[in-house]
Design an enzyme around this catalytic site. Sequence first.
Site: not given
Ligand code: AMP
Ligand code: MG
Length: 520
Positions: A99, A101, A135, A192, A199, A272-273
């Site tokens: 989700g 985050g 977050g 953005r 996704r 998820d990306n």
């Molecule tokens: P990412 O690898 O950046 O695509 O993130 C993978 C997951 O981790 C996604 O669900 C993001 O929303 C969550 N996430 C990454 N960094 C943070 C953060 N600093 N705070 C909360 N959720 C995060």
């Molecule tokens: Mg991501």
Amino acid sequence: MLHFDNRFVAELPADPETGPRLRQVHGALWSQVDPEPVSAPRLVAHSRDMAAALGFSEAEVASPEFAAVFAGNALLPGMQPFASNYGGHQFGHWAGQLGDGRAITLGEAIDAGGARWELQLKGAGPTPYSRSADGRAVLRSSVREFLCSEAMHHLGVPTTRALSLVVTGEAVVRDMFYDGHPRAEPGAVVCRVAPSFLRFGHFELPASRGDAALLRQLVDFCIARDYPQLAALPVADGQRDAEWFAQVAERTARMVAQWMRVGFVHGVMNTDNMSILGLTIDYGPYGWIDDFNPDWTPNTTDAHGRRYRFGWQPKIAYWNLTRLAHALSPLFADPAPLRDGLQRFNDAFVAADRDNVARKLGLAGCGDADVVLMQDLHALLHEGEVDMTLFFRALAGIDIDAPSLEPLADAFYDAGKREATRAGFDAWLARYATRLRSDGTPPSARRARMDAANPRYVLRNYLAQQAIDRAEQGDDAGIVELLDVMRRPYDDQPGRDAFAARRPDWARERAGCSMLSCSS
Ligand code: AMP
Ligand code: MG
């Protein structure tokens, strides 16, 4: 005044609980949550192009209200903030609910031409999906996302966009290399922008939970909002869904082919990306190829298996599509159309790759022998440790009657390797010159064709890092100038040779320049 039409929240089921308490959310695709205000928002940079597209005047952009809204401190009329619910395969393994985050969508703006732009803050505070994290986002990763989104757009690569970069005035603590050295860094928020932030993982999560009704609803929504051209196809026999999946596959193929053309390495191609619209999304530990090396990844978190290395991106994209196909299978009585859709990925990738060969080499078309010509060049570029961007840009300048390595000498990182591969390059250049003579494209047309496919400026890792270093000292001018250079990547810009230079030696092994972690 922006007009909002928030279809995601109007048409898809909501989590009954609101606010950021951490939780598993079943049977719903989004949770209402407000951005958390920050103490001292200040606009560092914005994209003039994106602001203009949304109808913001430069005076509006400069106002304190703009910085407040795009830091998460205020809402414009019509905004309805939420975090969306998705899952994903991370590094090849199912990771369950992930989700948004640290992303919070503010709303879906409709521009003067009727186009839909979802505005999403990244780093605006905790959501139900923040898991163990805060977050928030640090300035360095926010600068990188902001600049690269716009650089990719101007390179002609499908991508999410960026409107604004705001510093929050608050510190965020990160352990950059997960090695027990946390430090406080400046916090930032990027706004953005994309027609859709759906996704692959949005579809995988309800499928993983056996919730076919929610999956059905989401597919119908995605087609209606994001693929409206398919709405007229017959639904009953599954034709519409099949064509939709095939188009997702084709868009994904074309996106990855563009990455390969410009030397972009995403770095974290988890499902998820992966955008359902085939847009480059989630700029984290991405990087740009300096010396041509298909095995390179900028992502230190992936250093061991290098799953997301440059040369594997097409096959990883395909694997990700197989995960999407698997998730969608409950909606298909017969799996054959999903297999056909995957084949459409292969066909689209081969076509786009051949188009890259023709454009990068300046040929009117690409035959089988030309594919081999390019493969042989790639092998030489790797062996000779040659800068990809500099080499292709300079290739347009060779004399086809007397081809020589001299105009390309600048592209080599190592004089010894240049001499060791000189004979190979001479032979290749002779073959290339022969091929150009048979092609018949007039020299000026060939040059124009090549210059439009081989950028002079890309967002080299060390260039972004230099702008970040300055910004962390309070000097934003490096970001603004870099953005301006990257707005016209195919033009020779007088006085800006430094932005087109080979990666300097000091940047070879420096954090942020060649090594990035997922910490952001
Ligand atoms: P990412 O690898 O950046 O695509 O993130 C993978 C997951 O981790 C996604 O669900 C993001 O929303 C969550 N996430 C990454 N960094 C943070 C953060 N600093 N705070 C909360 N959720 C995060
Ligand atoms: Mg991501």
